[in-house]
Design a protein around this motif. Structure first.
Motif, mmCIF file in Angstrom:
data_model
loop_
_atom_site.group_PDB
_atom_site.id
_atom_site.type_symbol
_atom_site.label_atom_id
_atom_site.label_comp_id
_atom_site.label_asym_id
_atom_site.label_seq_id
_atom_site.Cartn_x
_atom_site.Cartn_y
_atom_site.Cartn_z
ATOM 1 N N LEU A 1 -28.325 -51.991 47.875
ATOM 2 C CA LEU A 1 -29.327 -52.989 48.335
ATOM 3 C C LEU A 1 -28.513 -54.078 49.257
ATOM 4 O O LEU A 1 -27.245 -54.277 49.151
ATOM 5 C CB LEU A 1 -29.884 -53.457 47.055
ATOM 6 N N ARG B 1 -39.628 -56.517 39.807
ATOM 7 C CA ARG B 1 -38.339 -56.645 40.655
ATOM 8 C C ARG B 1 -37.469 -57.725 39.978
ATOM 9 O O ARG B 1 -37.380 -58.752 40.142
ATOM 10 C CB ARG B 1 -38.749 -57.099 42.141
ATOM 11 N N THR C 1 -27.855 -46.386 44.054
ATOM 12 C CA THR C 1 -28.591 -46.703 45.310
ATOM 13 C C THR C 1 -27.830 -47.946 45.799
ATOM 14 O O THR C 1 -26.739 -48.273 45.458
ATOM 15 C CB THR C 1 -30.008 -47.234 45.186
ATOM 16 N N LEU D 1 -33.486 -59.143 48.309
ATOM 17 C CA LEU D 1 -32.771 -57.834 48.421
ATOM 18 C C LEU D 1 -33.749 -56.894 49.230
ATOM 19 O O LEU D 1 -34.788 -56.624 48.740
ATOM 20 C CB LEU D 1 -32.441 -57.256 46.911
ATOM 21 N N ASP D 2 -33.119 -56.050 50.121
ATOM 22 C CA ASP D 2 -33.965 -55.466 51.172
ATOM 23 C C ASP D 2 -35.236 -55.870 51.500
ATOM 24 O O ASP D 2 -36.390 -55.375 51.588
ATOM 25 C CB ASP D 2 -34.219 -54.067 50.371
ATOM 26 N N PRO E 1 -24.652 -53.610 52.738
ATOM 27 C CA PRO E 1 -25.495 -53.039 51.389
ATOM 28 C C PRO E 1 -24.525 -53.251 50.225
ATOM 29 O O PRO E 1 -23.161 -52.955 50.713
ATOM 30 C CB PRO E 1 -26.259 -51.575 51.733
#
Length: 844
Positions: free
Chosen positions: A162, A205, A160, A231-232, A170
């Motif tokens: 982030l 997290r 993915t 993050l995000d 990202p």
């Protein structure tokens, strides 16, 4: 005074004493000295025996050989330099190839117990036309973790991205289950790894930093563990730092449909546990498994496959599980290219050895008079062999050292550039056994061809045979290189279903807070209008997937009422104007328009038209459009040319295009075509998208020409590498021919003088010498061409744009080798045919 001089003076003293005694008996001084020398015998032999008796033999021999080598090297420095260079290229090229292959097979997966590590994929016959195997479902992982007794560890992973706070772009991240770390043996240098249970939707997290990200963003702060990082838009706790050089899968090393980034910055817990509805139908995770010590692979496969039968859907009875060794899985893309490159490297090394052998034979033949004189003066055959070997092996040693240096430099260059088709080469180094074997082959052939003339064996026939072999091998290797290079160029420039020139890919994501489907569509449309308004933009459109980067949605393609389940195809969602922007030709019908909103319409590819509507006009006919809730009848309004979606050498799949408003994608790819001669609009397009609140996915921003180059990267490297091997082989073959012809001409100096004295012109003399010298080369070139055509089918899998029997390429290779050989022979003959006939006869 050296010990050798002392021995010689002592021998001369005895000769003089014996001569004085003979004078007293009535002999003249000249007769007495001659008689004394005859009685004494060979002084050099006694000096040599005396040195050996006093333990000085090897030292004096070494000094003698060293002096002879210096004289030898000064005699023709340019030719010797070229010989060393070709040996270096041959040894270095072979060493480089096998060093990379060794890294591929033995070091591509630097994890412990690699023999117990496997990648798990599933095979579904329904999808076999598109994918021989597929990633696993998270539901399978959850079941296998409970029931597989042959498995010690299982790890589910995907990728993915982030966005750290305060950073626009990202960063790539890897999502893994806790079993990934005991399976791979990767241990954090700071902090800890994930604990059992830190996975699934309720995973905490927590994040692990890779070493380079820790150094780059936090400057190697040792107190980083326990701190948080945004993050995000959320706060994540840093629990550890991974070691430098930790290896993760990249690209498609884990198999089709698994796209891992080339570099990972963060590692986070896997959030999928397979418990949610519909998870068992999603094949989008890589699964690594470590078998228990002593567990059989077949037993593990049976356990995995047996558990699949508990998933009761129409697909389950047809699903099979497969285990591929992780080393093989990681090296799959490079395995075949390096296998062929290994064969080319061996062929090149053999040609280098043969050519070096012919050089040594010619050199020894040119010194036949010198060797005869030395032998007549008392030099033993061993002494002659030592001196001759010293000269030849000096060239071989210099070539071997230079080859090792070249290979070492090339490996470091590859470590910096690391082509995508190769595994990570961070730890690649010179593979000494490969260098030793390559150098030993050169030494062995050189030594054998040096010893042959000293055994009173006439080497002329052997030299012709070596020239024949070198020419045949050079033509065959050059033909293979020519095929690979021409194939690469044709594949790169072929019609892939889109025009890559002046076309750029941009990728933007919908902001996480925008959940309303209508708002998402409006945002996508505003961005598209803003991009089209940029002055340098000729055309722009959007799609949920780009060519050559895989499929986005796989469903059956069939017309209403057709028998069977249908063939699996790729369904894509595009905006109006997509085909014009992408350069994809609409061969029939029309593009999507605003009047199509609310209707079920579709544009099909030529392959769909051929297979579903053979001999018919598909425009206006229906095709089944499967959706989650029902199957709709979509009217075909156009037919587009076939487009390559994955491998550039594979056939285009079945493709069905639907209007983009029928789907709510999280991200969309924009294709932007620049007007000819105008500046690149990429940055302006990014600003236009970000002004609407879109997030930029920079990993998918690149010129489409770059995508084509990346797709043909394996072919490019393979072709260029093989071309380098072929050039090295041709160069060494020409050097061998040059030396052989020069020796032949030097032996026939008097004959040439007589011919020219009797009226032969330089042209006719040169033609005669060339014809005689090049006969084995021309015969070898013809044989090499025939062999290349016969062996052409070995390249069938590598050649998709030309046939393996393309005689034109093999003919050009044979002609090139023949021209190069003729030039080398002419350089040897040119001075000889310009000599004064009287001087030539007198010199003889």
């Amino acid at each position: 005074m050296t010990p050798s001089n002392e021995i010689e003076e002592e021998l001369l003293f005895h000769i003089e004493a014996r001569a004085a005694d003979l004078q007293r008996r009535g002999r003249s001084p000249q007769q007495a000295l001659r008689q004394a020398r005859l009685e004494m015998g060979s002084i050099p032999r006694y000096v040599e025996e005396g040195r050996e008796a006093k333990g000085l033999y090897w030292r004096d021999t070494a000094v003698s050989i060293y002096e002879a080598i210096l004289r030898f090297l000064r005699r023709d420095p340019l030719f010797h330099l070229l010989t060393v260079l070709t040996l270096a290229l041959g040894i270095g090229g072979a060493t480089l190839t096998f060093s990379v292959a060794h890294r591929l097979l033995a070091g591509a997966v630097p994890y412990p117990d690699t023999s117990r590590l496997f990648s798990v994929r599933v095979h579904i016959p329904l999808f076999a036309s598109l994918y021989p195997d597929l990633p696993v479902s998270a539901s399978y992982y959850a079941a296998w973790r409970r029931t597989c007794t042959a498995c010690e560890e299982l790890a589910l992973l995907d990728s993915t991205s982030l966005t750290p706070g305060g950073q626009e772009a990202p960063v790539p991240a890897l999502r893994v289950t806790p079993g990934f770390f005991p399976l791979t043996g990767i241990t954090p240098v700071l902090g800890r790894a994930f604990r059992p249970g830190e996975e699934g939707p309720s995973a905490p997290r927590v994040v692990l930093l890779t070493h380079h990200f820790w150094q780059q963003r936090f400057h190697g702060d040792p107190s980083i563990v326990g701190r948080t990082i945004p993050l995000d838009g959320a706060s994540w706790e840093i629990i550890g730092v991974l070691p430098a050089g930790a290896v993760f899968p990249r690209g498609e090393q884990s198999g089709e449909l698994m796209h891992f980034p080339p570099q990972v910055d963060l590692v986070i817990p896997q959030t999928e546990d397979g418990s949610r509805a519909g998870a068992e139908e999603e094949f989008r995770w890589a699964l690594f498994v470590k078998l228990r010590s002593g567990a059989a692979v077949e037993e593990a496969r049976r356990q995995l496959e047996g558990e699949l039968q508990h998933f009761h859907t129409e697909l389950r009875p047809q699903i099979h599980a497969g285990l591929t060794p992780l080393v093989r899985q990681f090296a799959l893309e490079a395995y075949e290219p390096l296998l062929l490159l290994g064969g080319a490297a061996i062929a090149m090394l053999l040609i280098v050895c043969v050519s070096f052998g012919s050089i040594q034979l010619a050199r020894m033949a040119a010194r036949r008079r010198d060797l005869a004189i030395r032998s007549a003066l008392g030099a033993s055959r061993g002494s002659l062999l030592r001196h001759a070997l010293g000269e030849g092996m000096t060239l071989a040693a210099a070539g071997a050292l230079a080859g090792a240096t070249m290979a070492w430099g090339a490996i470091h260059l590859l470590r910096e550039t690391n082509p995508v088709f190769l595994p990570p080469l961070d730890g690649a180094t010179l593979y000494l056994p490969a260098w030793a074997l390559s150098a030993s082959a050169v030494f062995a052939v050189g030594a054998a061809c040096t010893a042959i003339p000293l055994l009173r064996y006439r080497p002329v026939g052997n030299r012709r045979g070596l020239l024949f072999c070198a020419a045949a091998g050079s033509v065959a290797l050059s033909a293979a290189a020519g095929w690979l290079f021409v194939n690469y160029v044709r594949v790169r420039d072929a019609d892939h279903g889109f025009e890559a020139d002046r076309l750029t890919s941009l990728c933007f994501r919908i902001p996480p807070g925008t959940k309303d489907a209508a708002a998402q569509q409006q945002m996508l449309e505003r961005v598209l209008r803003n991009i089209r308004a940029i002055p340098s933009v000729e055309a722009a459109a959007a799609a949920n997937r780009l060519p050559l980067i895989g499929e986005a949605r796989i469903d059956p393609v069939r017309r209403p009422g057709a028998q069977g389940q249908g063939t699996m195809g790729n369904w894509r969602h595009v905006t109006a104007g997509y085909f014009g922007a992408a350069g994809t030709t609409l061969v029939a019908g029309r593009d999507f328009s605003e009047q199509d909103r609310g209707k079920y319409v579709a544009i099909i590819s030529e392959r769909v038209a051929r297979e579903q509507f053979p001999g018919e006009n598909p425009i206006g006919k229906n095709i089944e459009q499967p959706e989650a809730d029902a199957v709709h009848m979509a009217t075909v309004i156009g037919v587009a040319e076939d487009v390559k979606t994955r491998r550039i050498s594979w056939d285009a799949p079945l493709l069905v295009y639907l209007p983009f408003w029928q789907r709510d994608p999280e991200k969309l790819f924009y294709l932007v075509r620049t007007k000819s001669g105008h500046p690149d609009p990429t940055e302006a397009a990014i600003r236009a998208a970000e002004a609407e609140g879109m997030e930029t996915a920079r990993e998918h921003i690149f010129p489409m020409r770059q995508l084509v180059e990346q797709a043909t990267g394996v072919r490019r490297w393979h072709a260029l590498w093989t071309v380098g091997f072929a050039l090295t082989a041709v160069l060494t073959a020409c050097l061998g021919l040059f030396t052989t012809v020069r020796d032949n001409v030097s032996r026939r100096t008097a004959e040439i003088g007589v011919r020219m004295a009797l009226g032969a012109t330089p042209f006719h003399t040169a033609r005669l010498l060339l014809r005689e010298s090049l006969r084995p080369v021309w015969l070898g070139a013809a044989t090499g061409m025939a062999a290349a055509l016969l062996l052409g089918r070995l390249f069938t899998q590598q050649l998709s744009q030309i046939t393996p029997y393309d005689a034109a390429v093999a003919g050009v290779a044979a002609l090139a080798v023949a021209i190069a050989a003729t030039a080398a022979a002419y350089l040897s003959i040119r001075k000889a045919v310009q000599i004064d006939p009287v001087a030539a006869i007198r010199a003889e």
